[in-house]
Design an enzyme around this catalytic site. Structure first.
Site, mmCIF file in Angstrom:
data_model
loop_
_atom_site.group_PDB
_atom_site.id
_atom_site.type_symbol
_atom_site.label_atom_id
_atom_site.label_comp_id
_atom_site.label_asym_id
_atom_site.label_seq_id
_atom_site.Cartn_x
_atom_site.Cartn_y
_atom_site.Cartn_z
ATOM 1 N NE ARG A 51 0.127 1.596 3.317
ATOM 2 C CZ ARG A 51 1.025 2.469 3.612
ATOM 3 N NH1 ARG A 51 2.149 2.250 3.780
ATOM 4 N NH2 ARG A 51 0.909 3.823 3.857
ATOM 5 N N GLY A 52 0.476 2.428 -0.011
ATOM 6 C CA GLY A 52 1.026 3.561 -0.339
ATOM 7 C C GLY A 52 1.183 3.978 -1.790
ATOM 8 C CB ALA A 53 0.153 6.824 -3.923
ATOM 9 N NE ARG A 94 -6.442 0.825 -1.710
ATOM 10 C CZ ARG A 94 -5.555 1.430 -0.629
ATOM 11 N NH1 ARG A 94 -4.152 1.068 -0.397
ATOM 12 N NH2 ARG A 94 -6.270 2.220 0.038
ATOM 13 C CD GLN A 203 -3.195 3.087 6.729
ATOM 14 O OE1 GLN A 203 -3.771 3.686 7.870
ATOM 15 N NE2 GLN A 203 -3.692 2.742 5.747
ATOM 16 C CG ASP A 244 -3.271 8.070 -1.632
ATOM 17 O OD1 ASP A 244 -2.983 8.326 -0.701
ATOM 18 O OD2 ASP A 244 -2.798 6.896 -2.015
ATOM 19 C CE LYS A 255 -5.189 5.803 4.368
ATOM 20 N NZ LYS A 255 -6.116 4.819 3.732
#
Ligand code: MRU
Length: 353
Positions: A51-53, A94, A203, A244, A255
């Protein structure tokens, strides 16, 4: 400029497969998951093993290669048609992080532009995925160093608040917001990091704290609702967050909870920075109203772990991201420098797709 390196690499190409750090298991367990095909990569992105752009973008690029490897035809046109289907599958994982779409598009464009037999196209796609990975590492190091220049000059040692995890785990291995933190730490400009725990998936508590502990960066964990209080007490000198998707006018999706932090920072006259690579900017969107916001399983809210924390039968709303308006952002820090949101447009031609 030189940079300290992190030793956390969430997406690793090894021999003929991808290894992902399972971010759902941190900090309790450090586990590597083997990804050998595009279906497994799509699932890993959807279930947030990765995860994380920027990390999602790197993973998707390798996913495109794994998919390309699965295509059994020597016919170029048929190959490209089937590659488009792999792209569709990966795109459906996503919706908000634009790096996912950017990396997939870059892989598709590479395949279309490359002449030669299918086997050669497959090789070029693997090289492109590796390049996207490597470029992100360098990009984040540049963001870190430009961020360091943009930070307030006083006091000498700063306390920086961050939200979610925009670190090595969320990129190829250095971080955007935490890249700025790493560069500040290296240059002796950092007193400590304050990390919002970042409800509902935590997170901040799980990943940002774990990552800073790995690199011995001093960190204080707070719950999200403590941020304004800490600002009022004079504990925070700057806020640095990741992104993102950034619209052309600088409105920034990140987020959920980032928007509240930005409002609090404005109220306390604290500079609020967004650190992100150009691959996170969506120049096709005029402003943040058009950014698609992912909604996730309400179980993320009504349960903590497996424990129910609220009476049953009520309604839930679980948007995973919010949009911070450009007027709350002091500067956007990219690999080409830190600029006011209104000046982002100058970078449009530099974006490689
Ligand atoms: O839902 P996540 O964990 O993928 O969300 C991550 C974030 O919001 C990060 O701040 C953003 O992707 C930037 S990562 C460098």
């Amino acid at each position: 400029m030189t940079s300290t390196v992190s030793h956390v690499y969430p997406v690793i190409w090894q021999k003929d497969q991808v290894l992902l750090i399972d971010q759902n298991r941190l900090p309790a367990e450090y586990t590597l998951v083997e990804i050998k095909n595009s279906d497994d990569m799509a699932l890993a992105i959807k279930t947030m093993i990765v995860r994380g752009a920027p990390a999602i973008g790197v993973a998707a690029a390798y996913g495109m290669y794994l998919g390309a490897r699965e295509i059994e035809t020597e016919n170029r046109e048929l190959f490209l048609t089937q590659l488009e289907k792999i792209a569709e599958k990966l795109r459906a994982t996503r919706p908000t992080a634009v790096n996912l779409f950017w990396a997939i598009q870059r892989m598709l464009n590479t395949a279309r532009r490359t002449l030669g037999p299918v086997e050669y196209l497959q090789e070029v796609l693997l090289e492109t995925a590796k390049n996207i990975n490597l470029e992100d590492l360098k990009t984040c190091q540049a963001i870190g160093d430009y961020g360091l220049e943009a930070l307030p000059k006083t006091p000498e040692k700063l306390t920086i608040l961050t939200h979610c995890n925009a670190g090595a785990l969320a990129t190829a291995g250095y971080g955007t917001a935490l890249g700025v933190v790493r560069s500040a730490w290296r240059e002796g400009r950092l007193a400590r990091v304050f990390a919002d725990e970042t409800r509902p998936r935590l997170q901040g508590a799980k990943l940002t704290v774990w990552e800073c502990v790995q690199d011995e960066i001093p960190i204080t964990l707070i719950t999200d609702n403590m941020a304004a209080h800490c600002m009022k007490q004079g504990l925070i000198h700057a806020v640095v967050v990741g992104a993102d998707r950034i619209a052309a006018n600088g409105d920034t999706a990140n987020k959920i909870g980032t928007y509240s932090v930005a409002i609090s920072a404005k109220a306390h006259n604290i500079p609020f920075f967004v650190a992100a690579p150009l691959s996170t900017i969506d120049f096709s969107l005029i402003d943040g109203n058009q950014i698609p916001i992912e909604e996730r399983d309400p179980a993320e809210i009504y349960q903590i772990g497996k424990t129910l924390v609220t009476p049953e039968g009520v309604d839930f709303y679980n948007p995973a991201f919010d949009v911070t308006p450009a007027n709350l952002i002091t500067a956007i820090i990219t690999e080409f420098g830190a600029v006011a949101p209104s000046e982002l447009k100058q970078f449009e031609e530099k974006q490689a797709v």
